[in-house]
Design a protein around this motif. Structure first.
Motif, PDB file in Angstrom:
ATOM      1  N   ASN A  57       0.808  -1.229   0.000  1.00 48.80           N
ATOM      2  CA  ASN A  57       0.000   0.000   0.000  1.00 48.80           C
ATOM      3  C   ASN A  57       0.840   1.276   0.000  1.00 48.80           C
ATOM      4  O   ASN A  57       0.306   2.368  -0.116  1.00 48.80           O
ATOM      5  CB  ASN A  57      -1.052  -0.007   1.112  1.00 48.80           C
ATOM      6  N   ARG A  58       2.171   1.142   0.070  1.00 46.81           N
ATOM      7  CA  ARG A  58       3.064   2.307  -0.068  1.00 46.81           C
ATOM      8  C   ARG A  58       3.605   2.436  -1.490  1.00 46.81           C
ATOM      9  O   ARG A  58       4.381   3.337  -1.790  1.00 46.81           O
ATOM     10  CB  ARG A  58       4.234   2.190   0.905  1.00 46.81           C
ATOM     11  N   SER A  59       3.184   1.533  -2.368  1.00 45.16           N
ATOM     12  CA  SER A  59       3.679   1.520  -3.739  1.00 45.16           C
ATOM     13  C   SER A  59       3.272   2.781  -4.499  1.00 45.16           C
ATOM     14  O   SER A  59       2.190   3.328  -4.302  1.00 45.16           O
ATOM     15  CB  SER A  59       3.120   0.285  -4.463  1.00 45.16           C
ATOM     16  N   ARG A  60       4.128   3.184  -5.393  1.00 46.22           N
ATOM     17  CA  ARG A  60       3.841   4.313  -6.280  1.00 46.22           C
ATOM     18  C   ARG A  60       2.576   4.047  -7.108  1.00 46.22           C
ATOM     19  O   ARG A  60       1.863   4.970  -7.486  1.00 46.22           O
ATOM     20  CB  ARG A  60       5.060   4.526  -7.192  1.00 46.22           C
ATOM     21  N   ILE A  61       2.302   2.783  -7.362  1.00 44.57           N
ATOM     22  CA  ILE A  61       1.116   2.397  -8.132  1.00 44.57           C
ATOM     23  C   ILE A  61      -0.156   2.957  -7.479  1.00 44.57           C
ATOM     24  O   ILE A  61      -1.047   3.446  -8.172  1.00 44.57           O
ATOM     25  CB  ILE A  61       1.016   0.863  -8.263  1.00 44.57           C
ATOM     26  N   VAL A  62      -0.235   2.902  -6.160  1.00 47.30           N
ATOM     27  CA  VAL A  62      -1.424   3.386  -5.442  1.00 47.30           C
ATOM     28  C   VAL A  62      -1.625   4.873  -5.715  1.00 47.30           C
ATOM     29  O   VAL A  62      -2.732   5.309  -6.066  1.00 47.30           O
ATOM     30  CB  VAL A  62      -1.329   3.094  -3.932  1.00 47.30           C
ATOM     31  N   GLN A  63      -0.570   5.658  -5.562  1.00 50.98           N
ATOM     32  CA  GLN A  63      -0.676   7.098  -5.814  1.00 50.98           C
ATOM     33  C   GLN A  63      -1.008   7.374  -7.280  1.00 50.98           C
ATOM     34  O   GLN A  63      -1.807   8.260  -7.585  1.00 50.98           O
ATOM     35  CB  GLN A  63       0.630   7.811  -5.425  1.00 50.98           C
ATOM     36  N   ASN A  64      -0.410   6.617  -8.186  1.00 50.50           N
ATOM     37  CA  ASN A  64      -0.707   6.797  -9.606  1.00 50.50           C
ATOM     38  C   ASN A  64      -2.191   6.593  -9.884  1.00 50.50           C
ATOM     39  O   ASN A  64      -2.818   7.380 -10.601  1.00 50.50           O
ATOM     40  CB  ASN A  64       0.114   5.827 -10.461  1.00 50.50           C
ATOM     41  N   ILE A  65      -2.759   5.522  -9.322  1.00 51.07           N
ATOM     42  CA  ILE A  65      -4.173   5.206  -9.554  1.00 51.07           C
ATOM     43  C   ILE A  65      -5.086   6.258  -8.927  1.00 51.07           C
ATOM     44  O   ILE A  65      -6.107   6.630  -9.517  1.00 51.07           O
ATOM     45  CB  ILE A  65      -4.496   3.787  -9.036  1.00 51.07           C
ATOM     46  N   LYS A  66      -4.722   6.746  -7.757  1.00 48.71           N
ATOM     47  CA  LYS A  66      -5.533   7.793  -7.124  1.00 48.71           C
ATOM     48  C   LYS A  66      -5.529   9.073  -7.948  1.00 48.71           C
ATOM     49  O   LYS A  66      -6.514   9.812  -7.967  1.00 48.71           O
ATOM     50  CB  LYS A  66      -5.031   8.071  -5.708  1.00 48.71           C
ATOM     51  N   ASN A  67      -4.426   9.328  -8.641  1.00 50.79           N
ATOM     52  CA  ASN A  67      -4.301  10.530  -9.459  1.00 50.79           C
ATOM     53  C   ASN A  67      -4.933  10.362 -10.844  1.00 50.79           C
ATOM     54  O   ASN A  67      -5.516  11.299 -11.392  1.00 50.79           O
ATOM     55  CB  ASN A  67      -2.817  10.893  -9.607  1.00 50.79           C
TER      56      ASN A  67
END
Length: 151
Positions: A57-67
């Motif tokens: 849940n700290r992966s950059r993927i999570v932030q990318n998807i939220k954006n």
């Protein structure tokens, strides 16, 4: 048959996504706006229109998807290469029943496209091996896959 387009998973892809396997995930990087590509393996087709995957849940993927919720999953299966496009969202920030802090991501499929180049087929699919404790890996894999199936 190259370049076929479907609105949902075809049966061979659905069947392949009932177990952990190697796929490539493309997202849009939240900082650069460019493509971001990652290899993942905890993936599961909930049905022919929905795919779940689990990531730290700290992966950059999570932030990318939220954006930007647009994603593409690339899978090599059924003697071909497929591009599964969809819209992703964080279904769970931390999955229950899993010792790691994993986010559960849900992808609503918009399009499944056979992207194999004309006149060819895949003769050997990618394989990988876990390089850490095999028993621990098997136990964790089962926990993650069970959690996705029960989500």
């Amino acid at each position: 048959m190259a370049n076929q387009v479907e609105p949902k998973l075809i049966k061979p892809l659905y069947d392949e996504l009932q177990k952990e396997r190697f796929v490539v995930l493309a997202t849009i990087d939240f900082e650069t706006g460019g493509p971001n590509v990652n290899a993942i393996s905890w993936i599961y087709a909930k049905d022919d229109e929905t795919i779940y995957f689990a990531i730290d849940n700290r992966s950059r993927i999570v932030q990318n998807i939220k954006n930007n919720n647009k994603v593409v999953i690339n899978i090599i299966a059924n003697e071909s290469t497929y591009s599964i496009s969809g819209e992703a969202s964080v279904k769970q920030e931390k999955m229950e029943g899993v010792p790691l802090k994993l986010a559960l991501i849900e992808v609503k499929i918009k399009e499944v496209r056979d992207v194999m180049f004309y006149g060819s087929k895949i003769v050997t699919e990618p394989e990988y091996d876990k390089t850490y404790d095999k028993n621990a890996a098997a136990r964790l894999d089962k926990q993650v896959m069970d959690a996705m199936k029960n989500a």
